[in-house]
Write a protein that holds these residues in place. Structure first.
Motif, short mmCIF file in Angstrom:
data_model
loop_
_atom_site.label_atom_id
_atom_site.label_comp_id
_atom_site.label_asym_id
_atom_site.label_seq_id
_atom_site.Cartn_x
_atom_site.Cartn_y
_atom_site.Cartn_z
N ILE A 82 7.85 2.54 -14.69
CA ILE A 82 7.42 1.46 -13.79
C ILE A 82 7.92 1.75 -12.39
O ILE A 82 9.11 2.01 -12.18
CB ILE A 82 7.95 0.10 -14.28
CG1 ILE A 82 7.36 -0.22 -15.65
CG2 ILE A 82 7.62 -0.99 -13.26
CD1 ILE A 82 7.96 -1.43 -16.31
N LEU A 83 7.04 1.70 -11.42
CA LEU A 83 7.41 1.88 -10.02
C LEU A 83 7.80 0.55 -9.41
O LEU A 83 7.13 -0.46 -9.63
CB LEU A 83 6.24 2.47 -9.22
CG LEU A 83 5.90 3.92 -9.52
CD1 LEU A 83 4.58 4.29 -8.89
CD2 LEU A 83 7.00 4.83 -9.01
N SER A 84 8.88 0.55 -8.64
CA SER A 84 9.31 -0.67 -7.96
C SER A 84 10.18 -0.30 -6.77
O SER A 84 10.67 0.83 -6.68
CB SER A 84 10.09 -1.58 -8.92
OG SER A 84 11.35 -1.02 -9.19
N PRO A 85 10.39 -1.25 -5.86
CA PRO A 85 11.36 -0.99 -4.79
C PRO A 85 12.75 -0.83 -5.41
O PRO A 85 12.98 -1.22 -6.56
CB PRO A 85 11.30 -2.26 -3.93
CG PRO A 85 10.04 -2.94 -4.30
CD PRO A 85 9.76 -2.55 -5.73
N LEU A 86 13.67 -0.28 -4.67
CA LEU A 86 15.05 -0.17 -5.14
C LEU A 86 15.58 -1.56 -5.48
O LEU A 86 15.13 -2.55 -4.90
CB LEU A 86 15.93 0.48 -4.08
CG LEU A 86 15.66 1.97 -3.82
CD1 LEU A 86 16.43 2.44 -2.60
CD2 LEU A 86 16.02 2.80 -5.04
N PRO A 87 16.52 -1.66 -6.40
CA PRO A 87 17.09 -2.97 -6.75
C PRO A 87 17.58 -3.71 -5.50
O PRO A 87 18.19 -3.12 -4.61
CB PRO A 87 18.26 -2.61 -7.67
CG PRO A 87 17.87 -1.30 -8.28
CD PRO A 87 17.13 -0.58 -7.19
N GLY A 88 17.26 -4.99 -5.43
CA GLY A 88 17.67 -5.81 -4.29
C GLY A 88 16.72 -5.74 -3.10
O GLY A 88 16.95 -6.38 -2.08
N ARG A 89 15.67 -4.94 -3.21
CA ARG A 89 14.69 -4.82 -2.13
C ARG A 89 13.35 -5.39 -2.57
O ARG A 89 13.04 -5.47 -3.75
CB ARG A 89 14.50 -3.36 -1.72
CG ARG A 89 15.77 -2.74 -1.19
CD ARG A 89 15.51 -1.36 -0.73
NE ARG A 89 15.59 -1.39 0.72
CZ ARG A 89 15.28 -0.38 1.50
NH1 ARG A 89 14.82 0.73 0.99
NH2 ARG A 89 15.40 -0.49 2.80
N ARG A 90 12.55 -5.77 -1.58
CA ARG A 90 11.19 -6.27 -1.82
C ARG A 90 10.22 -5.37 -1.07
O ARG A 90 10.53 -4.88 0.00
CB ARG A 90 11.06 -7.71 -1.34
CG ARG A 90 11.96 -8.65 -2.13
CD ARG A 90 11.97 -10.02 -1.56
NE ARG A 90 10.63 -10.59 -1.60
CZ ARG A 90 10.31 -11.72 -1.01
NH1 ARG A 90 11.21 -12.41 -0.35
NH2 ARG A 90 9.09 -12.20 -1.09
N LEU A 91 9.04 -5.20 -1.64
CA LEU A 91 8.02 -4.38 -1.00
C LEU A 91 7.20 -5.21 -0.04
O LEU A 91 6.70 -6.28 -0.39
CB LEU A 91 7.09 -3.75 -2.05
CG LEU A 91 5.95 -2.89 -1.48
CD1 LEU A 91 6.51 -1.66 -0.78
CD2 LEU A 91 5.01 -2.49 -2.59
N LEU A 92 7.08 -4.74 1.18
CA LEU A 92 6.22 -5.34 2.18
C LEU A 92 5.16 -4.30 2.51
O LEU A 92 5.46 -3.26 3.09
CB LEU A 92 7.01 -5.72 3.43
CG LEU A 92 6.20 -6.26 4.61
CD1 LEU A 92 5.50 -7.56 4.22
CD2 LEU A 92 7.09 -6.47 5.81
N LEU A 93 3.94 -4.55 2.10
CA LEU A 93 2.83 -3.61 2.30
C LEU A 93 1.89 -4.19 3.34
O LEU A 93 1.29 -5.24 3.13
CB LEU A 93 2.08 -3.38 0.98
CG LEU A 93 0.82 -2.53 1.05
CD1 LEU A 93 1.12 -1.14 1.58
CD2 LEU A 93 0.15 -2.48 -0.32
N LEU A 94 1.76 -3.50 4.45
CA LEU A 94 0.86 -3.91 5.52
C LEU A 94 -0.28 -2.88 5.59
O LEU A 94 -0.05 -1.72 5.88
CB LEU A 94 1.59 -3.94 6.87
CG LEU A 94 2.90 -4.71 6.92
CD1 LEU A 94 3.58 -4.53 8.27
CD2 LEU A 94 2.65 -6.16 6.64
N VAL A 95 -1.48 -3.33 5.31
CA VAL A 95 -2.66 -2.47 5.41
C VAL A 95 -3.46 -2.98 6.59
O VAL A 95 -3.99 -4.08 6.56
CB VAL A 95 -3.50 -2.48 4.11
CG1 VAL A 95 -4.71 -1.57 4.26
CG2 VAL A 95 -2.65 -2.08 2.92
N ASP A 96 -3.51 -2.18 7.63
CA ASP A 96 -4.14 -2.60 8.87
C ASP A 96 -5.57 -2.08 8.95
O ASP A 96 -5.82 -0.89 8.71
CB ASP A 96 -3.31 -2.07 10.04
CG ASP A 96 -3.52 -2.84 11.32
OD1 ASP A 96 -4.28 -3.82 11.30
OD2 ASP A 96 -2.91 -2.50 12.33
#
Length: 103
Positions: A82-96
């Motif tokens: 399973i892919l995920s951000p490092l523990p304690g982090r959240r993914l912010l994905l900006l597609v412009d």
């Protein structure tokens, strides 16, 4: 960034939505400030280091594979593949400018 009443109201709504981990899609005319708002939110987060940010600007030559590569670079593989951000982090994905991609 100019903090108009509309900007501040939208910022507050976005902070509330992200606080409950709700996905958000901003749509609007070119130049309406969507990207500026998101970059401002990312930079002003309580703990910017707690974000794994991906800013992906599309172009007519953009592909799904390029987007996937940009996202995967910011993630790590957990047990079970399973892919995920490092523990304690959240993914912010900006597609412009998503509509620019022709593929």
């Amino acid at each position: 960034c100019v903090a108009t009443e509309e900007f501040v109201a939208l910022e507050l709504r976005l902070r509330r939505l992200t606080a409950i981990n709700a996905p958000v899609l901003l749509a609007g005319a070119a130049g309406s400030g969507k990207s500026t708002l998101l970059r401002y939110l990312a930079a002003s987060a309580a703990s910017p280091s707690a974000l794994a940010s991906v800013l992906f600007r599309t172009s007519p030559s953009s592909t799904a594979r390029r987007l996937q590569t940009a996202v995967v670079r910011r993630l790590h593989m957990r047990e079970g593949g399973i892919l995920s951000p490092l523990p304690g982090r959240r993914l912010l994905l900006l597609v412009d400018d998503l509509q620019q991609s022709s593929r």
